[in-house]
Design a protein around this motif. Sequence first.
Motif, short mmCIF file in Angstrom:
data_model
loop_
_atom_site.label_atom_id
_atom_site.label_comp_id
_atom_site.label_asym_id
_atom_site.label_seq_id
_atom_site.Cartn_x
_atom_site.Cartn_y
_atom_site.Cartn_z
N MET A 1 0.85 -1.18 0.00
CA MET A 1 0.00 0.00 0.00
C MET A 1 0.89 1.24 0.00
O MET A 1 1.88 1.30 0.74
N ALA A 2 0.54 2.22 -0.84
CA ALA A 2 1.30 3.46 -0.90
C ALA A 2 0.34 4.64 -0.87
O ALA A 2 -0.83 4.52 -1.24
N ALA A 3 0.84 5.79 -0.44
CA ALA A 3 0.06 7.03 -0.46
C ALA A 3 1.00 8.16 -0.82
O ALA A 3 2.14 8.22 -0.34
N LEU A 4 0.51 9.09 -1.66
CA LEU A 4 1.35 10.20 -2.10
C LEU A 4 0.50 11.39 -2.48
O LEU A 4 -0.47 11.27 -3.24
N ASN A 5 0.85 12.56 -1.95
CA ASN A 5 0.39 13.83 -2.50
C ASN A 5 1.27 14.09 -3.71
O ASN A 5 2.46 14.37 -3.59
N ALA A 6 0.70 13.99 -4.92
CA ALA A 6 1.48 13.98 -6.15
C ALA A 6 1.76 15.38 -6.70
O ALA A 6 2.31 15.49 -7.80
N GLU A 7 1.42 16.43 -5.98
CA GLU A 7 1.67 17.82 -6.39
C GLU A 7 1.29 18.04 -7.85
O GLU A 7 2.12 18.30 -8.71
N ARG A 8 0.00 17.92 -8.15
CA ARG A 8 -0.61 18.11 -9.47
C ARG A 8 -0.41 16.91 -10.40
O ARG A 8 -0.94 16.88 -11.48
N LEU A 9 0.40 15.94 -10.00
CA LEU A 9 0.74 14.78 -10.84
C LEU A 9 1.28 15.25 -12.19
O LEU A 9 0.88 14.78 -13.26
N THR A 10 2.20 16.19 -12.14
CA THR A 10 2.79 16.73 -13.37
C THR A 10 3.68 15.72 -14.07
O THR A 10 3.95 15.86 -15.27
N ARG A 11 4.13 14.68 -13.34
CA ARG A 11 5.02 13.69 -13.95
C ARG A 11 4.48 12.28 -13.70
O ARG A 11 4.99 11.53 -12.87
N PRO A 12 3.40 11.93 -14.40
CA PRO A 12 2.76 10.63 -14.13
C PRO A 12 3.67 9.43 -14.37
O PRO A 12 3.59 8.45 -13.64
N GLU A 13 4.52 9.50 -15.40
CA GLU A 13 5.40 8.35 -15.66
C GLU A 13 6.37 8.12 -14.51
O GLU A 13 6.62 6.98 -14.11
N ALA A 14 6.90 9.21 -13.96
CA ALA A 14 7.83 9.08 -12.84
C ALA A 14 7.13 8.54 -11.60
O ALA A 14 7.70 7.75 -10.85
N VAL A 15 5.88 8.96 -11.38
CA VAL A 15 5.13 8.44 -10.24
C VAL A 15 4.83 6.96 -10.44
O VAL A 15 4.93 6.16 -9.49
#
Length: 280
Positions: A1-15
Motif C-alpha cells: 500500500m502506498a500514499a502520495l500527494n502527487a503535487e498536481r501529478l505533473t510527472r505521471p510516468e515518474a510516479v
Amino acid sequence: MAALNAERLTRPEAVRHLIEKTGAHIALLSEVDVGMARSRNIHTIRELTNSPGWGHLYGVEFVELDLGDADEMRRHAGERNACALHGNAIVSGLGFERPHVIPLEENGRWFAGFDGAQRRIGGRIALAACLADAPLPLWVVSLHLESKTDPADRRVQVRSLLSALEQRMPNEACIIGGDFNSKALPRADGERHLLLEQPERYEPFFADLRDAGFSWATANLASPTQREGPWKKHPRPFGKLDWLFVRGVAAENPQVVPSLDAQGQPISDHEMLTVDVVFE
C-alpha cells in the motif's frame, strides 16, 4: 500500500515508476490534475495507468477557475485549461467495487481564491472503494484535508468522513491514506516521538480515528513527509503531513520513500508513504 500527494501529478510516468519500485499493489493519490495547463493539459491519471494491468478511480475535488496558485499563474500566463479538474485517485492493478466520493466540507471557501489566485468551485473529498475478491471486505480511502485551516476544522472534516464510513461500511476493514495537512504537529527533532505517541494533543482528529477503531503507530514512521518539490519550497524543519490509518488489518514495515525520479530529481513536494498490510 502506498500514499502520495502527487503535487498536481505533473510527472505521471515518474510516479508510476516510483510505485512500481516500491512494489505497492494499491496507491492512494491526492492533488491529481486532469486537463490543467500547469500539468500539460493531459489526463494525468490516465497517463499514469496506461500500462497493461493498471487501473484507476478518480474523484473530482475542485473545478479550477484559474491556472492555479500565484506562481502557477505567472508560469502559465496566456494558457488555458482544457478540463480544469483537480482531485484524488486510487491506482491499482486489483479490482474494486462500490466506489464512493465522500464530501468532507461544504463551505466553498476556495470560490474567492486566496491572495488573488486559485479560485475554485468545490471542496475537499475522500475517495473510497472496496477491494473485490478479498478474503474479507477491505475498503481503501484516498483523502486530502484542507490546507488553509486549523486543527478544529480538520477534525470536522475527519468526523464527516467517519460518519460516512459508519453509514456505508460499519466496522469493516479499512485503510485511509493521504495528506492530512497535520500542520500543528511538533517538528523539532526532540519531539518526533510525539508524532506516534500523542498526536491527538495537537491534532484532535487522531482521537476520533482511534475511537472509530483506526490505528497509526504501526503504519507510520515518526518522520517528516514534506520535501523540496519541483516548484514548491517549505520552511524547515519539515513537517509530517501524510498518514496511513488502518482498521481490521495488521500494518507492518512502514516506510517513507523519497519522491525522486531515476535521476534523483523531485517529483513532488511530499514523500511517498508505504506499508505492508495483512488480514488479522
